[in-house]
Design a protein around this motif. Structure first.
Motif, mmCIF file in Angstrom:
data_model
loop_
_atom_site.group_PDB
_atom_site.id
_atom_site.type_symbol
_atom_site.label_atom_id
_atom_site.label_comp_id
_atom_site.label_asym_id
_atom_site.label_seq_id
_atom_site.Cartn_x
_atom_site.Cartn_y
_atom_site.Cartn_z
ATOM 1 N N ILE A 11 54.135 -62.001 -18.882
ATOM 2 C CA ILE A 11 55.242 -61.240 -18.306
ATOM 3 C C ILE A 11 55.251 -61.435 -16.799
ATOM 4 O O ILE A 11 54.228 -61.236 -16.136
ATOM 5 C CB ILE A 11 55.100 -59.739 -18.636
ATOM 6 C CG1 ILE A 11 55.092 -59.530 -20.151
ATOM 7 C CG2 ILE A 11 56.227 -58.936 -17.974
ATOM 8 C CD1 ILE A 11 54.756 -58.117 -20.574
ATOM 9 N N LEU A 12 56.404 -61.817 -16.264
ATOM 10 C CA LEU A 12 56.560 -61.907 -14.815
ATOM 11 C C LEU A 12 57.382 -60.703 -14.369
ATOM 12 O O LEU A 12 58.524 -60.516 -14.799
ATOM 13 C CB LEU A 12 57.277 -63.203 -14.408
ATOM 14 C CG LEU A 12 57.579 -63.335 -12.904
ATOM 15 C CD1 LEU A 12 56.287 -63.333 -12.085
ATOM 16 C CD2 LEU A 12 58.391 -64.596 -12.638
ATOM 17 N N PRO A 18 56.292 -51.374 -4.567
ATOM 18 C CA PRO A 18 54.912 -51.309 -5.075
ATOM 19 C C PRO A 18 54.690 -50.147 -6.045
ATOM 20 O O PRO A 18 53.916 -50.263 -6.991
ATOM 21 C CB PRO A 18 54.052 -51.141 -3.822
ATOM 22 C CG PRO A 18 54.922 -51.548 -2.675
ATOM 23 C CD PRO A 18 56.346 -51.317 -3.100
ATOM 24 N N GLY A 19 55.364 -49.036 -5.826
ATOM 25 C CA GLY A 19 55.226 -47.891 -6.726
ATOM 26 C C GLY A 19 55.761 -48.203 -8.114
ATOM 27 O O GLY A 19 55.130 -47.880 -9.124
ATOM 28 N N ASP A 20 56.930 -48.847 -8.167
ATOM 29 C CA ASP A 20 57.503 -49.231 -9.461
ATOM 30 C C ASP A 20 56.623 -50.271 -10.153
ATOM 31 O O ASP A 20 56.413 -50.210 -11.358
ATOM 32 C CB ASP A 20 58.922 -49.774 -9.298
ATOM 33 C CG ASP A 20 59.954 -48.672 -9.068
ATOM 34 O OD1 ASP A 20 59.582 -47.478 -9.119
ATOM 35 O OD2 ASP A 20 61.132 -49.009 -8.837
ATOM 36 N N ILE A 36 49.532 -61.032 -20.296
ATOM 37 C CA ILE A 36 49.121 -61.427 -18.953
ATOM 38 C C ILE A 36 50.297 -61.072 -18.058
ATOM 39 O O ILE A 36 51.434 -61.470 -18.334
ATOM 40 C CB ILE A 36 48.810 -62.932 -18.878
ATOM 41 C CG1 ILE A 36 47.643 -63.275 -19.794
ATOM 42 C CG2 ILE A 36 48.543 -63.357 -17.441
ATOM 43 C CD1 ILE A 36 47.448 -64.759 -20.038
ATOM 44 N N ILE A 37 50.037 -60.321 -16.993
ATOM 45 C CA ILE A 37 51.104 -59.866 -16.105
ATOM 46 C C ILE A 37 50.953 -60.550 -14.752
ATOM 47 O O ILE A 37 49.889 -60.517 -14.147
ATOM 48 C CB ILE A 37 51.042 -58.341 -15.909
ATOM 49 C CG1 ILE A 37 51.102 -57.628 -17.256
ATOM 50 C CG2 ILE A 37 52.171 -57.864 -14.990
ATOM 51 C CD1 ILE A 37 50.710 -56.163 -17.186
ATOM 52 N N ASP A 38 52.032 -61.159 -14.301
ATOM 53 C CA ASP A 38 52.095 -61.707 -12.947
ATOM 54 C C ASP A 38 53.161 -60.910 -12.204
ATOM 55 O O ASP A 38 54.154 -60.470 -12.805
ATOM 56 C CB ASP A 38 52.481 -63.195 -12.974
ATOM 57 C CG ASP A 38 51.393 -64.053 -13.588
ATOM 58 O OD1 ASP A 38 50.282 -64.089 -13.027
ATOM 59 O OD2 ASP A 38 51.640 -64.688 -14.623
ATOM 60 N N VAL A 39 52.965 -60.729 -10.900
ATOM 61 C CA VAL A 39 53.894 -59.939 -10.100
ATOM 62 C C VAL A 39 54.273 -60.720 -8.850
ATOM 63 O O VAL A 39 53.405 -61.284 -8.174
ATOM 64 C CB VAL A 39 53.264 -58.590 -9.684
ATOM 65 C CG1 VAL A 39 54.215 -57.788 -8.806
ATOM 66 C CG2 VAL A 39 52.850 -57.783 -10.902
ATOM 67 N N GLU A 48 59.808 -69.641 -6.592
ATOM 68 C CA GLU A 48 58.611 -70.450 -6.328
ATOM 69 C C GLU A 48 57.671 -70.391 -7.530
ATOM 70 O O GLU A 48 57.140 -71.407 -7.969
ATOM 71 C CB GLU A 48 57.855 -69.892 -5.107
ATOM 72 C CG GLU A 48 57.957 -70.696 -3.866
ATOM 73 C CD GLU A 48 57.128 -70.065 -2.735
ATOM 74 O OE1 GLU A 48 55.959 -69.665 -2.956
ATOM 75 O OE2 GLU A 48 57.668 -69.987 -1.621
ATOM 76 N N PHE A 49 57.455 -69.187 -8.034
ATOM 77 C CA PHE A 49 56.569 -68.980 -9.174
ATOM 78 C C PHE A 49 57.098 -69.728 -10.393
ATOM 79 O O PHE A 49 56.364 -70.465 -11.059
ATOM 80 C CB PHE A 49 56.451 -67.477 -9.486
ATOM 81 C CG PHE A 49 55.467 -67.166 -10.574
ATOM 82 C CD1 PHE A 49 54.173 -66.792 -10.255
ATOM 83 C CD2 PHE A 49 55.819 -67.263 -11.913
ATOM 84 C CE1 PHE A 49 53.245 -66.521 -11.260
ATOM 85 C CE2 PHE A 49 54.908 -66.991 -12.918
ATOM 86 C CZ PHE A 49 53.616 -66.618 -12.595
#
Length: 148
Positions: A11-12, A18-20, A36-39, A48-49
């Protein structure tokens, strides 16, 4: 991993608050769907990601994107348009997860081929419930395109 054990859902999360992001991560952690979480914090970094460029050249293609609309530099609408126009990225499901419930944002997101539009609830319990439902849906119910 054996044939019977599915790969974790990647999941991207694209959100500049930042709170959300923290609430999304905590809600996702509450489910037993392996993930797997990417932020990333804005649209330019998201592209870019997704293209595995610059500081994200090691990035792996996500199975689903949770996308906020209102962000600096490149907003969610621009990201949505860019992803859905890109031959290599357009099959990634995108859930717009935003505070806006404006008709123009809803219609505009679906016009740009968002797969779902979800308004972030104000109440913490409701917020957690919504994110868990998205996680369950994409982690258990939906058949996602194979990663290339």
């Amino acid at each position: 991993m054996g044939v019977d054990s599915p790969q974790p859902v990647r999941i991207l999360v694209v959100d500049d608050d930042p709170g959300d992001v923290l609430m999304i991560e905590e809600a996702l952690a509450d489910s037993d769907v392996e993930k797997i979480i990417d932020v990333v914090s804005d649209g330019e970094e998201a592209m870019e990601f997704l293209r595995a460029e610059g500081r994200h050249e090691q990035a792996r293609r996500p199975d689903v994107i949770l996308l906020d609309l209102n962000m600096p530099r490149m907003d969610g609408r621009q990201v949505l348009g860019a992803v859905k126009q890109d031959e290599d990225l357009r099959t990634i499901p995108i859930v717009v997860l935003t505070t806006s419930n404006a008709d123009t944002d809803i219609v505009g997101s679906y016009t740009l081929q968002a797969n779902a539009y979800v308004t972030k609830p104000i109440d913490l319990d409701d917020f957690n419930d919504v994110v868990r439902r998205i996680d369950e849906f994409f982690g258990r119910v939906v058949v996602l395109p194979k990663r290339s």
